[in-house]
Design a protein around this motif. Structure first.
Motif, PDB file in Angstrom:
ATOM      1  N   ASN A 238       0.829  -1.211   0.000  1.00 24.28           N
ATOM      2  CA  ASN A 238       0.000   0.000   0.000  1.00 24.28           C
ATOM      3  C   ASN A 238       0.863   1.260   0.000  1.00 24.28           C
ATOM      4  N   ALA A 239       1.961   1.205   0.746  1.00 28.23           N
ATOM      5  CA  ALA A 239       2.789   2.401   0.906  1.00 28.23           C
ATOM      6  C   ALA A 239       3.540   2.769  -0.361  1.00 28.23           C
ATOM      7  N   VAL A 240       4.023   1.785  -1.100  1.00 25.16           N
ATOM      8  CA  VAL A 240       4.870   2.103  -2.258  1.00 25.16           C
ATOM      9  C   VAL A 240       4.092   2.783  -3.375  1.00 25.16           C
ATOM     10  N   ASN A 241       2.771   2.807  -3.271  1.00 27.63           N
ATOM     11  CA  ASN A 241       1.984   3.552  -4.263  1.00 27.63           C
ATOM     12  C   ASN A 241       2.353   5.034  -4.264  1.00 27.63           C
ATOM     13  N   HIS A 242       2.834   5.534  -3.121  1.00 24.90           N
ATOM     14  CA  HIS A 242       3.234   6.946  -3.041  1.00 24.90           C
ATOM     15  C   HIS A 242       4.470   7.230  -3.892  1.00 24.90           C
ATOM     16  N   LEU A 243       5.235   6.191  -4.255  1.00 24.05           N
ATOM     17  CA  LEU A 243       6.470   6.387  -5.016  1.00 24.05           C
ATOM     18  C   LEU A 243       6.232   6.414  -6.525  1.00 24.05           C
ATOM     19  N   MET A 244       5.060   5.977  -6.953  1.00 29.51           N
ATOM     20  CA  MET A 244       4.792   5.838  -8.388  1.00 29.51           C
ATOM     21  C   MET A 244       4.946   7.149  -9.163  1.00 29.51           C
ATOM     22  N   PRO A 245       4.477   8.292  -8.647  1.00 35.26           N
ATOM     23  CA  PRO A 245       4.644   9.539  -9.419  1.00 35.26           C
ATOM     24  C   PRO A 245       6.103   9.918  -9.664  1.00 35.26           C
ATOM     25  N   PHE A 246       7.023   9.320  -8.898  1.00 35.50           N
ATOM     26  CA  PHE A 246       8.442   9.657  -9.034  1.00 35.50           C
ATOM     27  C   PHE A 246       9.202   8.574  -9.800  1.00 35.50           C
ATOM     28  N   ASP A 247       8.461   7.627 -10.375  1.00 33.23           N
ATOM     29  CA  ASP A 247       9.056   6.557 -11.176  1.00 33.23           C
ATOM     30  C   ASP A 247      10.130   5.799 -10.383  1.00 33.23           C
ATOM     31  N   ALA A 248       9.840   5.592  -9.106  1.00 32.58           N
ATOM     32  CA  ALA A 248      10.750   4.852  -8.230  1.00 32.58           C
ATOM     33  C   ALA A 248      10.086   3.546  -7.826  1.00 32.58           C
TER      34      ALA A 248
ATOM     35  N   PHE B 265       8.035  10.112   1.859  1.00 35.37           N
ATOM     36  CA  PHE B 265       8.424   8.980   2.705  1.00 35.37           C
ATOM     37  C   PHE B 265       7.649   8.990   4.021  1.00 35.37           C
ATOM     38  N   GLU B 266       7.358  10.175   4.548  1.00 34.60           N
ATOM     39  CA  GLU B 266       6.528  10.264   5.753  1.00 34.60           C
ATOM     40  C   GLU B 266       5.131   9.721   5.477  1.00 34.60           C
ATOM     41  N   ASP B 267       4.600  10.035   4.281  1.00 32.26           N
ATOM     42  CA  ASP B 267       3.298   9.482   3.896  1.00 32.26           C
ATOM     43  C   ASP B 267       3.366   7.956   3.810  1.00 32.26           C
ATOM     44  N   CYS B 268       4.491   7.435   3.332  1.00 29.61           N
ATOM     45  CA  CYS B 268       4.664   5.972   3.272  1.00 29.61           C
ATOM     46  C   CYS B 268       4.621   5.366   4.677  1.00 29.61           C
ATOM     47  N   CYS B 269       5.313   6.025   5.614  1.00 30.82           N
ATOM     48  CA  CYS B 269       5.308   5.552   7.006  1.00 30.82           C
ATOM     49  C   CYS B 269       3.882   5.504   7.558  1.00 30.82           C
TER      50      CYS B 269
ATOM     51  N   GLU C 131       1.390   2.293   8.810  1.00 30.21           N
ATOM     52  CA  GLU C 131       0.742   2.215  10.122  1.00 30.21           C
ATOM     53  C   GLU C 131      -0.774   2.079   9.995  1.00 30.21           C
ATOM     54  N   GLU C 132      -1.356   2.787   9.051  1.00 32.30           N
ATOM     55  CA  GLU C 132      -2.799   2.686   8.834  1.00 32.30           C
ATOM     56  C   GLU C 132      -3.202   1.284   8.369  1.00 32.30           C
ATOM     57  N   SER C 133      -2.259   0.562   7.735  1.00 33.56           N
ATOM     58  CA  SER C 133      -2.565  -0.759   7.187  1.00 33.56           C
ATOM     59  C   SER C 133      -2.377  -1.887   8.196  1.00 33.56           C
ATOM     60  N   LEU C 134      -1.788  -1.588   9.341  1.00 38.46           N
ATOM     61  CA  LEU C 134      -1.518  -2.631  10.338  1.00 38.46           C
ATOM     62  C   LEU C 134      -2.739  -2.854  11.226  1.00 38.46           C
TER      63      LEU C 134
ATOM     64  N   VAL D 268      22.656   3.361   5.537  1.00 41.24           N
ATOM     65  CA  VAL D 268      21.473   4.228   5.530  1.00 41.24           C
ATOM     66  C   VAL D 268      21.821   5.579   4.912  1.00 41.24           C
ATOM     67  N   VAL D 269      20.967   6.020   3.980  1.00 42.23           N
ATOM     68  CA  VAL D 269      21.172   7.332   3.350  1.00 42.23           C
ATOM     69  C   VAL D 269      20.078   8.330   3.743  1.00 42.23           C
ATOM     70  N   GLY D 270      19.029   7.866   4.396  1.00 41.03           N
ATOM     71  CA  GLY D 270      17.966   8.763   4.829  1.00 41.03           C
ATOM     72  C   GLY D 270      17.033   8.050   5.785  1.00 41.03           C
ATOM     73  N   ASN D 271      16.450   8.783   6.721  1.00 44.23           N
ATOM     74  CA  ASN D 271      15.469   8.160   7.609  1.00 44.23           C
ATOM     75  C   ASN D 271      14.299   9.116   7.835  1.00 44.23           C
ATOM     76  N   TYR D 272      13.109   8.510   7.948  1.00 41.11           N
ATOM     77  CA  TYR D 272      11.864   9.271   7.987  1.00 41.11           C
ATOM     78  C   TYR D 272      10.907   8.613   8.974  1.00 41.11           C
ATOM     79  N   PHE D 273      10.097   9.425   9.662  1.00 40.63           N
ATOM     80  CA  PHE D 273       9.166   8.918  10.657  1.00 40.63           C
ATOM     81  C   PHE D 273       7.726   9.253  10.270  1.00 40.63           C
ATOM     82  N   SER D 274       6.822   8.429  10.756  1.00 42.22           N
ATOM     83  CA  SER D 274       5.401   8.704  10.554  1.00 42.22           C
ATOM     84  C   SER D 274       5.054  10.020  11.237  1.00 42.22           C
ATOM     85  N   PRO D 275       4.398  10.944  10.533  1.00 34.71           N
ATOM     86  CA  PRO D 275       4.167  12.284  11.095  1.00 34.71           C
ATOM     87  C   PRO D 275       3.009  12.359  12.082  1.00 34.71           C
ATOM     88  N   LYS D 276       2.173  11.344  12.132  1.00 32.51           N
ATOM     89  CA  LYS D 276       1.016  11.377  13.030  1.00 32.51           C
ATOM     90  C   LYS D 276       0.574   9.959  13.344  1.00 32.51           C
TER      91      LYS D 276
END
Length: 403
Positions: A259-269, A306-310, A314-317, A380-388
């Motif tokens: 579910n989370a990786v759908n956020h990466l699609m607009p960036f062709d990642a 990436f925060e949206d992915c986090c 969490e919403e999917s668990l 690790v090249v970057g780290n991100y946390f769930s914003p809420k």
């Protein structure tokens, strides 16, 4: 691998299928080709084999096939030099009919990558097996990966099944014990008594002497061929992650990541691979996901994505996890750590150096072994946390669903 790829390229018109046991292993071979095609072309052009291949028997076997072929070397060089590697399998091996790999369970995450490299060739899952014994076959090998079911062959071993009770997405135990307790022994059913739609943990008694061995796989009865049950592979039974009373299994984690990786699609990642870790060494424990990404575009991905992915994970668990986040405050915000390219290849190399079989290796979906965690953290090249916090409704916990 170098020698196998070299021979496959030398006989590229004769290759009718490509593959490996697991999808991850085959993609590793394609990446190996990406990194070494210039050396391979040099050997094909000159009729030689790289000096780093030192085993005399391997060199002798390859030299029976290898002949100088500048035309073939030019062809391979031209294809591999192109900016896009889409369809590289059918371009280099034009007579390939299908890709023979296992893409069930968590291996399904590699399907888009396989489709990209193969131009949509059929992905064929032919059999269901483990190190302990063979279990069964796929009687409809050209079906869609999502429809794969395996018919167990009763002469392979003696099969028994323990019903799996799911509580809001999590299986009913944290680990698979080696032996059955009294209640579980009473619940066991034979192959002829499984019910369609029910999920079971598979147990085998083998000719080699294993007795009621818990394989650790969760299967769902998909239907019947005549009177023989057919099973979908669902996941490994062991719970992957747990901080407090939460229990997140492999299947649930896979769906959340999907579910989370759908956020990466607009960036062709795309997500190359992932694993997870329950961080409990500091204060409030939390889930950590290690992600290795591949990029087809130079557009940078903002941290907010990436925060949206986090947050999506969490919403999917399950609700017990969300209760721990929202109400009990026993679980901290989920974290995604992005990794350098090639990290999971290094993880596989490390596992093989400790004695793992390259044919049986699968990326672990949860890591606990300190040297592996250190390896991942070092890249690790970057780290991100769930914003809420995710949504949670009181009274809808895992335990209330059991009543």
């Amino acid at each position: 691998m170098y020698s196998q790829v070299l021979c496959g390229l030398c006989q590229n018109k004769e290759v009718l299928r490509v593959g490996a046991v697991f999808a991850s292993g085959f993609i590793r071979a394609i990446r190996f080709l990406e990194n070494n095609w210039s050396l391979l072309c040099k050997d094909i052009r000159n009729g030689t084999i790289d000096t780093r291949i030192t085993d005399a028997s391997v060199r002798g076997a390859v030299m029976k096939i290898l002949r100088p072929d500048s035309e073939l070397a030019d062809f391979i060089e031209a294809e591999c030099n192109k900016q896009s590697w889409q369809g590289i399998i059918t371009r280099l091996w034009p007579n390939t009919k299908y890709v023979d790999v296992i893409v069930t369970g968590t291996m399904s995450q590699y399907i888009p990558t396989l489709d990209y490299y193969s131009n949509g060739l059929p992905l064929v899952c032919t059999m269901y097996a483990s190190s302990e014994c063979y279990f069964g076959v796929n009687l409809n090998p050209l079906c869609k990966p999502s429809d794969v079911s395996y018919t167990l062959i009763p002469t392979m071993a003696y099969f028994e099944f323990l019903p799996v009770h799911r509580n809001n997405g999590a299986t009913n135990s944290i680990t698979v014990p080696k032996s059955l307790n009294g209640k579980e022994q009473q619940e066991l059913v034979d192959l002829v008594d499984v019910k369609i739609g029910q999920e079971y943990e598979l147990l085998v008694t083998t000719y080699a002497g294993l007795y009621r061995y818990r394989v650790g796989d969760v299967l769902r009865v998909a239907g019947f061929k005549n009177k023989a049950p057919q099973f979908n592979f669902i996941c490994r039974k062991n719970v992957v992650l747990s901080i407090d009373s939460d229990k997140t299994d492999e299947d649930e984690l896979q769906n959340a990541v999907k579910n989370a990786v759908n956020h990466l699609m607009p960036f062709d990642a795309t997500l190359t691979d992932y694993t997870s870790y329950a961080e409990t060494s500091t204060g409030q424990g939390h889930y950590v996901l290690f992600w290795e990404l591949s990029f087809n575009d130079s557009t940078p991905i903002p941290p907010s994505v990436f925060e949206d992915c986090c947050f999506t994970i969490e919403e999917s668990l399950n609700s017990v996890y969300r209760q721990g986040r929202v109400s009990d405050k026993s679980i901290g915000p989920l974290e995604i750590k992005t990794l350098e390219a090639g990290t999971f290849d290094k993880l596989m190399d490390y596992a093989i150096s400790l004695g793992a079989s390259i044919n049986q290796y699968k990326t672990p979906r949860c890591v606990k072994f300190a040297p592996i965690v250190e390896l991942l953290n070092s890249r690790v090249v970057g780290n991100y946390f769930s914003p809420k916090c995710p949504k949670w409704v009181p009274g809808h916990s895992q335990w209330s669903n059991m009543n």
